[in-house]
Design a protein around this motif. Sequence first.
Motif, PDB file in Angstrom:
ATOM      1  N   SER A  90       0.724  -7.666   0.401  1.00 46.10           N
ATOM      2  CA  SER A  90       1.639  -7.629   1.552  1.00 46.10           C
ATOM      3  C   SER A  90       1.394  -8.756   2.543  1.00 46.10           C
ATOM      4  O   SER A  90       1.938  -8.739   3.628  1.00 46.10           O
ATOM      5  N   ASP A  98       2.325 -12.033   2.614  1.00 49.37           N
ATOM      6  CA  ASP A  98       3.528 -12.800   2.985  1.00 49.37           C
ATOM      7  C   ASP A  98       4.512 -11.940   3.751  1.00 49.37           C
ATOM      8  O   ASP A  98       5.137 -12.384   4.719  1.00 49.37           O
ATOM      9  N   ALA A  99       4.681 -10.662   3.323  1.00 45.05           N
ATOM     10  CA  ALA A  99       5.648  -9.790   3.990  1.00 45.05           C
ATOM     11  C   ALA A  99       5.202  -9.454   5.415  1.00 45.05           C
ATOM     12  O   ALA A  99       6.017  -9.354   6.324  1.00 45.05           O
ATOM     13  N   SER A 108       5.824 -12.528   7.608  1.00 46.33           N
ATOM     14  CA  SER A 108       7.256 -12.692   7.919  1.00 46.33           C
ATOM     15  C   SER A 108       7.896 -11.419   8.442  1.00 46.33           C
ATOM     16  O   SER A 108       9.090 -11.383   8.738  1.00 46.33           O
ATOM     17  N   GLU A 109       7.072 -10.301   8.532  1.00 48.94           N
ATOM     18  CA  GLU A 109       7.572  -8.988   8.980  1.00 48.94           C
ATOM     19  C   GLU A 109       8.787  -8.556   8.157  1.00 48.94           C
ATOM     20  O   GLU A 109       9.818  -8.126   8.663  1.00 48.94           O
ATOM     21  N   ASP A 110       8.624  -8.718   6.830  1.00 48.24           N
ATOM     22  CA  ASP A 110       9.677  -8.310   5.891  1.00 48.24           C
ATOM     23  C   ASP A 110       9.498  -6.808   5.621  1.00 48.24           C
ATOM     24  O   ASP A 110       8.756  -6.390   4.721  1.00 48.24           O
ATOM     25  N   ILE A 111      10.185  -5.972   6.422  1.00 49.63           N
ATOM     26  CA  ILE A 111      10.000  -4.515   6.373  1.00 49.63           C
ATOM     27  C   ILE A 111      10.407  -3.968   5.011  1.00 49.63           C
ATOM     28  O   ILE A 111       9.736  -3.096   4.443  1.00 49.63           O
ATOM     29  N   ALA A 112      11.512  -4.465   4.465  1.00 44.12           N
ATOM     30  CA  ALA A 112      11.999  -3.946   3.185  1.00 44.12           C
ATOM     31  C   ALA A 112      10.961  -4.148   2.081  1.00 44.12           C
ATOM     32  O   ALA A 112      10.694  -3.244   1.292  1.00 44.12           O
ATOM     33  N   THR A 113      10.397  -5.341   2.052  1.00 43.58           N
ATOM     34  CA  THR A 113       9.382  -5.615   1.027  1.00 43.58           C
ATOM     35  C   THR A 113       8.153  -4.739   1.229  1.00 43.58           C
ATOM     36  O   THR A 113       7.591  -4.184   0.273  1.00 43.58           O
ATOM     37  N   LEU A 114       7.746  -4.569   2.481  1.00 38.24           N
ATOM     38  CA  LEU A 114       6.568  -3.746   2.762  1.00 38.24           C
ATOM     39  C   LEU A 114       6.808  -2.290   2.357  1.00 38.24           C
ATOM     40  O   LEU A 114       5.939  -1.627   1.781  1.00 38.24           O
ATOM     41  N   GLU A 115       8.017  -1.780   2.645  1.00 40.62           N
ATOM     42  CA  GLU A 115       8.312  -0.395   2.262  1.00 40.62           C
ATOM     43  C   GLU A 115       8.340  -0.245   0.744  1.00 40.62           C
ATOM     44  O   GLU A 115       7.917   0.776   0.197  1.00 40.62           O
ATOM     45  N   SER A 116       8.847  -1.278   0.055  1.00 42.10           N
ATOM     46  CA  SER A 116       8.850  -1.240  -1.400  1.00 42.10           C
ATOM     47  C   SER A 116       7.424  -1.206  -1.941  1.00 42.10           C
ATOM     48  O   SER A 116       7.117  -0.461  -2.868  1.00 42.10           O
TER      49      SER A 116
END
Length: 699
Positions: free
Chosen positions: A56, A58-59, A62-70
């Motif tokens: 996690s 990179d996510a 970049s605060e990529d919430i969708a990727t983190l939730e996945s």
Amino acid sequence: MFKLSFKTKTIMGIALIETFFLLILVLESRSILYETIEFDLKERAHNISTLLATASVDAVVSEDIATLESIVDSAMITSNILYIKIRGLDRVLAERGEQAFLERKFKADNSIAESEIDQSFDVFSEIFVEGYRFGRVEVGLSLAEQKAIIKAATQSLTTIALIELMFVGLFSLLLGITLTKRLILLQEAAVKMSQGETGLQIPLAGNDELTDASRAFNLMSTKISAVTQTLKSDNARMDAIMNTATDAIFMISLDGVVHSMNRATHVLFGYQEQDIIGQSMFDFIPELHLCDIELSTARHVQCVNGVTSKGKKIPLEIHSSGMEFNNQHYIVGVIRDLTIINQLKDELEAVFNLSPNGFLILAKDLSISYVNPAFYSMFSLVTDCLNDHDWECFKGVIAKSMDYDQHKDMKLLDELYTENILYLKLPVEKILRVSRQKIDKTDVDSSDILFFVDITHETIVDKIKSEFLTSAAHELRTPLASVMGFSELLTICNYGPEKTKEMAGSINKQSKRLKQIVDDLIDVASIENKTPGMLDMVQDTLKITLTELCDEFSGSDNFHTIDLQQPKYWPLVAFDSSKIRQIISNILNNSYRYSPNSSVVKVYTTMKVTEETSEFGVIIEDSGIGMTAEQLSHVGERFYRADTSGNIPGTGLGISLVKDLINMHNGRFEITSTIGQGTIVTLWLPNIIMDHVKLDKIL
């Protein structure tokens, strides 16, 4: 007093002994099992949190919430995970799990005992990028499975022990003795296991409860042995990797005491393993800095000097970071020997700095990473003026210097693996050969190197040689044609004595001209090859030589006259008579060729005396066409001719020979000229003065 029978005592004694050993077995087995399960839980929890933190990075950045939730949803599929929470710097970015665990305050657990309160083993892993913290991952694992295993094992061992005790009273004294013997074996195995011996197996005899207990112990011992073997295998694999690594790897305590090192470390410092382990790291690397590394997991890089066992200093690059192992803090790192790298770097830099050719290196982002001194000199730039600049800045410099009569654009600078010619006009005209290629041809992202070779001189020389061959061929063809023509006429025709004599005279004259051209070429070759014995030196005055030459030239041409102004005294000089005649003849020939008809060529002498030297000079002055400053700068170069019209015969070797021959006499050649007014040549020779009185009179 209550008396017990021997049998009862025996049975009770056996029962008590069995009870004692069974209790030891249960406690020791439960303790070992508890420690094994706790270690496995820690490793599993740490691996899961580390894996999630790595996945996690990179996510989170970049605060990529969708990727983190996945990522969190995928991880929750794993059994025994109660919750996962990924935090950023100031807020929770993603979380999954039971609400009660998500809402409570997080506290990391280091043991199963600490997690008994909330029944969740809590761990976390920090998320770092290039030394900066961007967040962390918090994970809670269920203890249900571990507690169930411990409970089941405890119940199993307790049950076996109780069953064993129940049957003690039913066995005879002999059976009691036999059982006691078997329990002793079990006890010994448990003690050995507690001392670190794994894989112990108790011989099974019969099919009773004690045999089941022994079988359970054997099963437990087998499992513990398997776990131990796995750990040993991992350690052996890690040892093999460390010992085959070319770089030195170390692990030290916070105070610098060496805990472990690989084979490359021993080789690097020249010590045996037993001489390093337990010693202070500062004995080998006195300049090592640990204060910034002790409690940080970020990578630290430092370049310091180390000391070998022989006292030799070696440059080192050390990459290190902190770590925790068995609740102890350590520092681990890699040491790289920079000796060969620095040596190669210095050698390469020396080659670049001393090279007469220009080098410019472009990084992947088209920034200029290196420019050698020859490049700055080639483009008449201030040294280091291109540092911290990019490709566009460099192209701007080229644009100001480029000859647009030869180029329409600068595309030639972008072409890889080809050679092109670049013509410069400012600040001076130059011709450069340019090539560009990748430093690593197999890597498209590697830096580019541009190679500049100044071929101005070679180009001019090639042009001059070509012109010389043309001129020499023309010069040789003209007298050869005369010789062949007159000789052929004499062969086929009968002329009178006067005509025959005239033709023979022309043949002789043209033959001498041919000889002079060939002699000049031979002299050039001899000078360039430094042929020994070229000069036959004598000590005399130049009076006779200079007078004869002036008389010869005065009688050879009806269009020019020579005005020889003789000095009152002629000093002694050392010279080769034939070479001096050749030198002065070449100058007089040029004066005749480039002066108008009816003009006078002046020949006179001068003296120059200093405290260290005394020189005699012969000056030849004409009133010819003269030369420009640009033409004067090339006078004396091989094959160079100021006249490019081809109307005046010559090979461009005369003045070059004059300069070389006068230098061989330890003399000097000086020339001044004004366009349209004429040329003055001064030939300086060192004096040999034996009589100071004469010198005073001369002066």
